[in-house]
Write an enzyme that holds these catalytic residues in place. Structure first.
Site, PDB file in Angstrom:
ATOM      1  N   ASP A 229       9.684 -37.456  18.832  1.00  0.00           N
ATOM      2  CA  ASP A 229       9.702 -36.025  19.093  1.00  0.00           C
ATOM      3  C   ASP A 229       9.363 -35.862  20.577  1.00  0.00           C
ATOM      4  O   ASP A 229       8.803 -36.767  21.209  1.00  0.00           O
ATOM      5  CB  ASP A 229       8.730 -35.264  18.192  1.00  0.00           C
ATOM      6  CG  ASP A 229       9.062 -33.769  18.161  1.00  0.00           C
ATOM      7  OD1 ASP A 229       9.818 -33.302  19.050  1.00  0.00           O
ATOM      8  OD2 ASP A 229       8.579 -33.052  17.272  1.00  0.00           O
TER       9      ASP A 229
HETATM   10  C1  BGC Z   1      10.055 -30.069  18.316  1.00  0.00           C
HETATM   11  C2  BGC Z   1      11.346 -30.714  17.835  1.00  0.00           C
HETATM   12  C3  BGC Z   1      12.444 -30.432  18.836  1.00  0.00           C
HETATM   13  C4  BGC Z   1      12.016 -30.934  20.197  1.00  0.00           C
HETATM   14  C5  BGC Z   1      13.038 -30.686  21.277  1.00  0.00           C
HETATM   15  C6  BGC Z   1       9.722 -30.457  19.741  1.00  0.00           C
HETATM   16  O1  BGC Z   1       8.628 -29.742  20.209  1.00  0.00           O
HETATM   17  O2  BGC Z   1       8.998 -30.427  17.453  1.00  0.00           O
HETATM   18  O3  BGC Z   1      11.697 -30.214  16.564  1.00  0.00           O
HETATM   19  O4  BGC Z   1      13.630 -31.034  18.404  1.00  0.00           O
HETATM   20  O5  BGC Z   1      10.824 -30.268  20.583  1.00  0.00           O
HETATM   21  O6  BGC Z   1      13.123 -29.327  21.564  1.00  0.00           O
END
Ligand code: BGC
Length: 638
Positions: A229
């Site tokens: 993530d």
């Molecule tokens: C989120 C993800 C997301 C990523 C990119 C993170 O903070 O938890 O779900 O895909 O950011 O935006």
């Protein structure tokens, strides 16, 4: 690994750099070896892509793409085929914009209705969640766009999501939290899985060898790319060893330096790095090249699909005296700012900028239904507005005296739920609660339409005669809701999560969101309806509930004889008849019970479901493939 030849030509420094992205949304290019960068971006209810020229940090300056209903609504369709269509439609937009991977779907289970990101997740039940996620994945992957199933694993709260340690016993982990991902991985075959920020049983997901190597790869046979993530990487060298291939976003040169040193000092086997590089290459080199030609009809087609998914998913929770559907040619009074300014999506990384949004009022206008409107409350404040209230009450009284229907739009306003924080209670905003009470005193037949990503407490349920749960319906939310309120279609959505009577009744209450460092999953396997049905606890609306404008009867249930063996999918059959006056769809749900079990089991577990459309008077034999995974339990000793 298909690209060992390229890996063998890369220097150690190139490889160490390649397992981290370029900027926020790309992999790196290696021009000398003919490797281009590719784009990966959010997900999951539509393509979220920064507009050309948007600067870093301009998170809402986006290209215009379709906003589909969020997962908490689409799951209520109980129709994997619709999710396949949604995944495919989002992939079409990715192809037009040259995006190689869309970050989604989310398969985390709903442990508590308080989780601020529940709108992005499907269900409290792992079978439903896994099937919906798998279907979405197949829809997108089938068009050549990669998906990233997230957030693996046990990311069930936003509070302290970056570091909290989710402490879960084996059975709950295996039977529920991992099962939701397992089904999505095995059936959906996503090219990527995104690891979560949090720790699970002591180790960060981004360096958790149990999750990433043993379970995901060795047990489930996942061969794709594990990506962090955004910003989830803790110790990058340990992360690589655990099976996490790509770090996102770019982290500068520090981690690449650490990797190079670890290899030189013999602390990291270079083969481990090569494996990760190979997986990133497999993804990057399989990406569709360039952009597809713009399709002038795509936006309209996807709007229509968003409307259909919303219509097939919204749940009619209550309909006393068959008040709904309303006559579309009769004048109607509408109260509630949300009818004019709909809340149709969630906040955070899934936020979209759709080309247009249809409110409930827009839909009335489109259908030529005569209406009068009063806002009743503000959505930018929780305080009652006496002027708006007085206008709404006058409208309600007038409608009552003329025998006209009153439709009230209520719901959670934006500040109540978002990625990044959890709700603190399950109540509606106080200004809406106060107004609802007054409206009920002025008009006997209130129809309420609810918008919000998750359930609310409904102590006011007695003051409304009908309640439609619209959740967060995407850019066509108002049209889908109006289609159902005015009977252009019969509701067929079923709740994918329990609506409890009170927060205090929920199984994780007292253990959510946990302490400063960890959160104990003390309720074990008794999550959602597994708890309420086992404990005999009354709820407001149970999992699987949803009314129709028609009526159905079941007969001749046939269950497969004998014991289900691993790998076989026993099928139950039931004869379903539409004995009502209109065409409608129904969801047949099969639950397993374990009355003679020697080990503790939930009173009920969803084992299969099928959505069927029947004309008035029609009868069909419905086949329900039962999932052996719903029947098994995890024996930690074995
Ligand atoms: C989120 C993800 C997301 C990523 C990119 C993170 O903070 O938890 O779900 O895909 O950011 O935006």
């Amino acid at each position: 690994m298909q690209h060992a030849d390229i890996v063998s030509k890369m220097t150690l420094e190139e490889k160490a750099a390649y397992v981290s992205g370029r900027g926020a949304w790309h992999t790196k290019a290696v021009p000398r070896l003919g490797v281009d960068e590719v784009e990966l971006t959010d997900g999951p209810h539509g393509l979220r892509k920064l507009a050309p020229g948007a600067k870093g940090g301009e998170f809402t300056n986006l290209v215009h793409t379709t906003a589909f209903p969020t997962a908490s609504l689409s799951a209520c369709s109980f129709d994997p085929e619709l999710l396949r269509e949604m995944g495919g439609a989002i992939a079409d937009e990715c192809l037009e914009h040259g995006v190689a991977m869309v970050l989604g779907p989310g398969a985390n289970l709903k442990r508590s209705p308080l989780c601020g990101r529940n709108f992005e997740y499907f269900s409290e039940d792992p079978l439903l969640s896994a099937r919906m996620a798998a279907s979405w994945i197949r829809g997108a992957e089938g068009k050549g766009v990669a998906t990233s199933l997230k957030h693996y694993a046990v990311n069930n709260q936003e509070r302290r999501r970056m570091y909290v340690d989710a402490v879960v016993e084996d059975r709950a982990l295996r039977e529920l939290y991992l099962a939701s991902f397992e089904g999505a991985v095995r059936e959906g075959k996503p090219r990527s899985v995104m690891c979560a920020y949090n720790k699970v049983n002591g180790a960060y997901c981004s360096e958790n060898a149990f999750l990433n190597d043993r379970v995901l790869r060795k047990e489930w046979g996942f061969e794709g790319l594990v990506v962090t993530d955004w910003g989830a990487s803790a110790d990058r060298v340990r992360g690589l060893e655990s099976g996490v291939d790509l770090e996102m976003p770019e982290s500068g040169t520090a981690n690449a330096g650490r990797i190079v040193r670890a290899v030189r000092e013999g602390r990291l086997d270079e083969a481990v790095l090569d494996r990760a590089v190979g997986r990133v290459l497999d993804f990057a080199l399989s990406a569709p090249s360039g952009k597809t030609a713009p399709d002038a009809e795509l936006a309209e087609r996807n709007h229509a699909l968003a409307r259909r998914i919303g219509r097939e998913s919204a749940v009619l929770l209550k309909n006393e005296g068959a008040l709904l559907p309303l006559d579309p040619s009769a004048p109607v009074a509408v109260v509630g700012e949300l009818a004019r300014t709909p809340r149709y999506q969630g906040a955070g990384s899934s936020f979209l900028s759709p080309p247009r949004v249809a409110s409930f009022l827009d839909a009335l206008g489109e259908a030529g239904t005569p209406f009068a409107f009063a806002a009743g409350y503000r959505i930018d404040s929780d305080d009652a507005d006496p002027v708006l209230e007085a206008e709404a009450l006058a409208l309600a009284r007038g409608a009552a005296s003329r025998g006209e229907a009153l439709v009230v739009h209520i719901g959670l306003t934006e500040r109540y739920e978002s990625e990044g924080y959890d709700r603190e209670h399950l109540r509606l905003p106080p200004n809406q609660l106060a107004l609802l009470g007054k409206l009920a005193a002025a008009h006997e037949r209130v129809v309420a339409v609810y918008s919000g990503g998750a359930p609310v407490e409904t102590p006011w349920i007695g003051s409304v005669r009908a309640l439609l749960a619209g959740y967060l319906g995407g850019q066509a939310a108002g049209e889908s809701q109006a289609d159902l309120v005015f009977g252009r279609a019969s509701p067929s959505g079923k709740l994918a999560e329990t609506w409890p009577l009170a927060l205090e009744d929920t199984p994780a209450h007292g253990n959510f969101p946990g302490g400063e460092r960890n959160v104990l999953y003390k309720e074990g396997i008794f999550v959602g309806y597994r708890y309420y049905t086992s404990a005999g606890k009354p709820v407001r609306f149970p999992f699987g509930h949803g009314l129709s404008y028609s009526e159905f009867s079941w007969a001749a249930l046939e269950l497969p004889a004998g014991v289900a063996s691993a790998g076989s999918a026993p099928t139950a059959r039931v004869t379903l008849s539409n004995i009502g006056a209109r065409a409608a769809s129904e969801v047949v749900q099969a639950y397993a019970a374990f009355p003679e079990s020697r080990i503790e089991r939930p009173a009920l577990a969803l084992a299969g479901f099928a959505k069927v459309r029947l004309e008035a008077g029609e009868t069909k034999t419905v086949e329900l493939p039962l999932d052996p995974a719903a029947l098994r339990y995890w024996d930690a000793k074995l």
